[in-house]
Design an enzyme around this catalytic site. Sequence first.
Site, PDB file in Angstrom:
ATOM      1  N   GLU A  79       1.261  -1.060   0.066  1.00  0.00           N
ATOM      2  CA  GLU A  79      -0.056  -0.011   0.321  1.00  0.00           C
ATOM      3  C   GLU A  79       1.214   1.224   0.361  1.00  0.00           C
ATOM      4  O   GLU A  79       1.202   1.159   0.944  1.00  0.00           O
ATOM      5  CB  GLU A  79      -0.939  -0.092   1.101  1.00  0.00           C
ATOM      6  CG  GLU A  79      -1.404   1.295   1.346  1.00  0.00           C
ATOM      7  CD  GLU A  79      -2.695   1.790   0.180  1.00  0.00           C
ATOM      8  OE1 GLU A  79      -3.440   0.540  -0.135  1.00  0.00           O
ATOM      9  OE2 GLU A  79      -2.632   2.400  -0.073  1.00  0.00           O
ATOM     10  N   PHE A  80       0.407   2.692  -0.609  1.00  0.00           N
ATOM     11  CA  PHE A  80       1.557   3.277  -1.058  1.00  0.00           C
ATOM     12  C   PHE A  80       0.926   4.707  -0.923  1.00  0.00           C
ATOM     13  O   PHE A  80       1.173   5.846  -0.996  1.00  0.00           O
ATOM     14  CB  PHE A  80       1.515   3.627  -2.241  1.00  0.00           C
ATOM     15  CG  PHE A  80       2.195   2.467  -2.715  1.00  0.00           C
ATOM     16  CD1 PHE A  80       4.290   2.247  -2.951  1.00  0.00           C
ATOM     17  CD2 PHE A  80       2.354   1.801  -3.852  1.00  0.00           C
ATOM     18  CE1 PHE A  80       4.910   1.235  -2.762  1.00  0.00           C
ATOM     19  CE2 PHE A  80       2.312  -0.231  -4.073  1.00  0.00           C
ATOM     20  CZ  PHE A  80       3.911   0.095  -3.802  1.00  0.00           C
TER      21      PHE A  80
ATOM     22  N   GLU B 258      -1.242   9.318   4.299  1.00  0.00           N
ATOM     23  CA  GLU B 258      -2.141   9.996   5.563  1.00  0.00           C
ATOM     24  C   GLU B 258      -2.411  11.420   5.085  1.00  0.00           C
ATOM     25  O   GLU B 258      -1.493  11.484   4.669  1.00  0.00           O
ATOM     26  CB  GLU B 258      -1.442   9.852   7.103  1.00  0.00           C
ATOM     27  CG  GLU B 258      -1.676   8.717   7.683  1.00  0.00           C
ATOM     28  CD  GLU B 258      -0.984   8.444   8.597  1.00  0.00           C
ATOM     29  OE1 GLU B 258      -1.219   8.946   9.256  1.00  0.00           O
ATOM     30  OE2 GLU B 258      -0.238   6.762   9.119  1.00  0.00           O
TER      31      GLU B 258
ATOM     32  N   ASN C 170       9.743   4.313   0.192  1.00  0.00           N
ATOM     33  CA  ASN C 170      10.129   4.781   1.795  1.00  0.00           C
ATOM     34  C   ASN C 170      11.189   4.754   1.889  1.00  0.00           C
ATOM     35  O   ASN C 170      11.177   6.535   2.188  1.00  0.00           O
ATOM     36  CB  ASN C 170       9.628   3.476   2.413  1.00  0.00           C
ATOM     37  CG  ASN C 170       7.586   4.345   2.503  1.00  0.00           C
ATOM     38  OD1 ASN C 170       7.270   4.848   2.363  1.00  0.00           O
ATOM     39  ND2 ASN C 170       7.628   3.643   3.774  1.00  0.00           N
TER      40      ASN C 170
ATOM     41  N   GLY D  25      13.757  20.573   7.145  1.00  0.00           N
ATOM     42  CA  GLY D  25      12.552  21.187   8.343  1.00  0.00           C
ATOM     43  C   GLY D  25      13.454  20.180   9.311  1.00  0.00           C
ATOM     44  O   GLY D  25      14.629  19.796   9.471  1.00  0.00           O
TER      45      GLY D  25
ATOM     46  N   CYS E 168       5.561   5.013   9.440  1.00  0.00           N
ATOM     47  CA  CYS E 168       6.231   4.582   8.334  1.00  0.00           C
ATOM     48  C   CYS E 168       7.683   4.583   8.149  1.00  0.00           C
ATOM     49  O   CYS E 168       8.406   3.760   8.366  1.00  0.00           O
ATOM     50  CB  CYS E 168       5.262   5.040   6.657  1.00  0.00           C
ATOM     51  SG  CYS E 168       4.007   4.301   6.763  1.00  0.00           S
TER      52      CYS E 168
ATOM     53  N   LYS F  21       2.705  15.478  10.212  1.00  0.00           N
ATOM     54  CA  LYS F  21       2.573  16.493   8.925  1.00  0.00           C
ATOM     55  C   LYS F  21       1.278  16.566   9.392  1.00  0.00           C
ATOM     56  O   LYS F  21       0.245  16.345  10.153  1.00  0.00           O
ATOM     57  CB  LYS F  21       2.612  15.488   8.024  1.00  0.00           C
ATOM     58  CG  LYS F  21       2.261  14.286   7.386  1.00  0.00           C
ATOM     59  CD  LYS F  21       2.187  13.858   6.382  1.00  0.00           C
ATOM     60  CE  LYS F  21       1.084  12.788   5.700  1.00  0.00           C
ATOM     61  NZ  LYS F  21       0.675  12.335   4.678  1.00  0.00           N
TER      62      LYS F  21
ATOM     63  N   ARG G  35       2.773   9.541  15.782  1.00  0.00           N
ATOM     64  CA  ARG G  35       4.050   8.438  16.063  1.00  0.00           C
ATOM     65  C   ARG G  35       4.914   9.003  15.441  1.00  0.00           C
ATOM     66  O   ARG G  35       4.784   9.487  14.652  1.00  0.00           O
ATOM     67  CB  ARG G  35       3.305   6.822  14.961  1.00  0.00           C
ATOM     68  CG  ARG G  35       2.437   5.805  15.873  1.00  0.00           C
ATOM     69  CD  ARG G  35       2.107   5.331  14.725  1.00  0.00           C
ATOM     70  NE  ARG G  35       2.114   4.808  13.933  1.00  0.00           N
ATOM     71  CZ  ARG G  35       0.672   4.639  13.415  1.00  0.00           C
ATOM     72  NH1 ARG G  35       1.144   3.236  13.160  1.00  0.00           N
ATOM     73  NH2 ARG G  35      -0.287   4.817  11.712  1.00  0.00           N
TER      74      ARG G  35
HETATM   75  P1  NAD Z   1      -2.575   1.147  12.644  1.00  0.00           P
HETATM   76  O1  NAD Z   1      -1.734   0.969  13.839  1.00  0.00           O
HETATM   77  O2  NAD Z   1      -3.330   2.145  12.511  1.00  0.00           O
HETATM   78  O3  NAD Z   1      -3.815  -0.595  12.646  1.00  0.00           O
HETATM   79  C1  NAD Z   1      -2.811  -1.266  13.085  1.00  0.00           C
HETATM   80  C2  NAD Z   1      -4.563  -2.125  13.283  1.00  0.00           C
HETATM   81  O4  NAD Z   1      -3.966  -3.250  13.413  1.00  0.00           O
HETATM   82  C3  NAD Z   1      -5.043  -1.620  14.894  1.00  0.00           C
HETATM   83  O5  NAD Z   1      -6.070  -1.380  15.158  1.00  0.00           O
HETATM   84  C4  NAD Z   1      -4.568  -2.884  15.562  1.00  0.00           C
HETATM   85  O6  NAD Z   1      -5.312  -2.856  16.544  1.00  0.00           O
HETATM   86  C5  NAD Z   1      -5.175  -4.009  14.402  1.00  0.00           C
HETATM   87  N1  NAD Z   1      -4.710  -5.279  14.591  1.00  0.00           N
HETATM   88  C6  NAD Z   1      -2.990  -5.630  15.082  1.00  0.00           C
HETATM   89  N2  NAD Z   1      -3.560  -7.438  15.062  1.00  0.00           N
HETATM   90  C7  NAD Z   1      -4.833  -7.467  14.758  1.00  0.00           C
HETATM   91  C8  NAD Z   1      -4.970  -8.962  14.246  1.00  0.00           C
HETATM   92  N3  NAD Z   1      -4.376  -9.801  14.917  1.00  0.00           N
HETATM   93  N4  NAD Z   1      -6.427  -9.003  14.193  1.00  0.00           N
HETATM   94  C9  NAD Z   1      -7.094  -8.000  14.069  1.00  0.00           C
HETATM   95  N5  NAD Z   1      -6.904  -7.181  14.064  1.00  0.00           N
HETATM   96  C10 NAD Z   1      -5.541  -6.508  14.588  1.00  0.00           C
HETATM   97  O7  NAD Z   1      -1.303   0.497  11.030  1.00  0.00           O
HETATM   98  P2  NAD Z   1      -1.506   1.193  10.277  1.00  0.00           P
HETATM   99  O8  NAD Z   1      -0.540   2.675  10.185  1.00  0.00           O
HETATM  100  O9  NAD Z   1      -3.112   0.953   9.525  1.00  0.00           O
HETATM  101  O10 NAD Z   1      -0.407   0.450   8.980  1.00  0.00           O
HETATM  102  C11 NAD Z   1      -1.173  -0.729   9.455  1.00  0.00           C
HETATM  103  C12 NAD Z   1      -0.112  -1.445   8.294  1.00  0.00           C
HETATM  104  O11 NAD Z   1       0.089  -0.592   7.259  1.00  0.00           O
HETATM  105  C13 NAD Z   1       1.673  -0.789   8.863  1.00  0.00           C
HETATM  106  O12 NAD Z   1       2.749  -1.966   8.303  1.00  0.00           O
HETATM  107  C14 NAD Z   1       2.007  -0.025   8.083  1.00  0.00           C
HETATM  108  O13 NAD Z   1       3.867  -0.141   7.634  1.00  0.00           O
HETATM  109  C15 NAD Z   1       1.967   0.259   6.282  1.00  0.00           C
HETATM  110  N6  NAD Z   1       1.203   1.289   5.708  1.00  0.00           N
HETATM  111  C16 NAD Z   1       0.620   2.137   6.563  1.00  0.00           C
HETATM  112  C17 NAD Z   1       0.642   3.283   5.681  1.00  0.00           C
HETATM  113  C18 NAD Z   1      -0.277   4.421   6.310  1.00  0.00           C
HETATM  114  O14 NAD Z   1      -0.055   5.983   5.678  1.00  0.00           O
HETATM  115  N7  NAD Z   1      -0.251   4.588   7.855  1.00  0.00           N
HETATM  116  C19 NAD Z   1       0.623   3.181   4.379  1.00  0.00           C
HETATM  117  C20 NAD Z   1       1.083   2.134   3.940  1.00  0.00           C
HETATM  118  C21 NAD Z   1       1.458   1.218   4.424  1.00  0.00           C
END
Ligand code: NAD
Length: 437
Positions: free
Chosen positions: A148-149, A152, A212, A257, A264, A327, A334
């Site tokens: 996923e790219f 936020e 990234n 900055g 991430c 941001k 985080r």
């Molecule tokens: P987050 O912490 O916001 O969400 C993760 C969710 O998973 C939480 O709600 C948690 O309760 C849930 N979870 C944990 N264990 C679980 C289980 N066993 N069953 C069901 N749910 C469970 O994290 P995020 O920012 O959404 O990131 C998730 C992944 O996506 C990471 O690997 C991150 O690197 C990747 N990612 C994030 C972004 C971003 O902008 N946030 C963009 C691209 C990729």
Amino acid sequence: MRISVIGCGYLGAVHAACMAKLGHEVVGVDVDENKIKDLSAGHAPFFEPGLENLLKEVQATGRLSFTTDMAAVQGSSVHFVCVGTPQKKGENAADLTYVDAAVHALMPHLSSGDLVVGKSTVPVGTAARLTSIVHRACANAHLVWNPEFLREGHAVADTLQPDRFVYGVADGSEDNPAVKELDKVYEIPLSEGTPRLVTDLPTAELVKTAANSFLATKISFINAMAELCDAAGADVSLLADAIGMDDRIGRKFLNAGVGFGGGCLPKDIRAFMARAGELGADQALTFLREVDAINMRRRTRVVELTRDLCDGSLLGRRITVLGAAFKPQSDDVRDSPALSIAAQLQLQGAVVTVSDPEALENAARRFPELHYEKSTEVALDRADAILLLTEWPEYRDLDPYETANLVVDRKILDGRNVLDAKKWRAAGWTFRGLGRP
Ligand code: NAD
């Protein structure tokens, strides 16, 4: 199609809502009861522009539901794994316990022909390991890695109209049956011209961490130039404008900055280095250690500049930090540079007030010792110095004359290089930027 989304955080909640918007019947599963309660009531559990309206819109169609019960995925033919992969405590590597737990919990509910689609950012090699778990549970199910790219702050648009799809499949072949199935999921964006690349599993995993790492490197590059500009009396903003006009370089992500943060980039480059070490290829990524070091140095630099701005001592100085989120347009704190700087200033004796339009609740959970104030005007009241550390529009648009009426001393540090230095100086402010004379 019937789809399940496992993990409903910043990635999964948006993905679930967008898949329902594309016409699918979606169930979102998370272990966090509060999050599920919010989502079921049509509330976004975090701030993401457009998400709450989208949740309400698609929930009204009956195509989107949320639960903590994994059994609800039964009947879905595509299962997206969107759980977190944070940095392990005390180590650089990624913590895969959530991914493993989610995949193991899903296995009893798999049916023949189902797709398990990994979207979390994982160390290369994870997908191959998970494939054998999936095949043990159901010989005719498939595992695909579909990184996923999304960004936020733009997550809804990035999910509905992404700039590319990457499908990692076991044989790396277009003819893999999983490709056709995933094409059906993304039929609308594909028909609108979103390109898609089919790769093998390790390439798909690496695409995400490589992307990234490149972005982090670009930010640290311009921040290293800012250090040089400071030393030489040059202006990094003009330097970035000038080098950015070369389209091989590009102007995006060249803003000097306080550096990068969030859930991430920092943990992804560290996990990438750790994984490269395990693979015996650590030399290939030693430069990322420098990228990380330049980035962390920005925070110390801002603390030092603030001390300078306060005539050599932070003790008892009232400092207002504008911004807590990593941001703008996000409430994600985080590894936020703004909060980390605020906490360091407080430790060194300053009296710090942090303001942010959306992130104060999250910030207070992470750093309860800091003082928070939602109203910018109240936060600025009687400040000895202001630090702009997250470039929300309301902070970029501050008027130097009106702001001067609120503070004790006209001192401002622009940690994002977004303010017009001339305008602020003309209004009598002592103005500091990063890498600007
Ligand atoms: P987050 O912490 O916001 O969400 C993760 C969710 O998973 C939480 O709600 C948690 O309760 C849930 N979870 C944990 N264990 C679980 C289980 N066993 N069953 C069901 N749910 C469970 O994290 P995020 O920012 O959404 O990131 C998730 C992944 O996506 C990471 O690997 C991150 O690197 C990747 N990612 C994030 C972004 C971003 O902008 N946030 C963009 C691209 C990729």
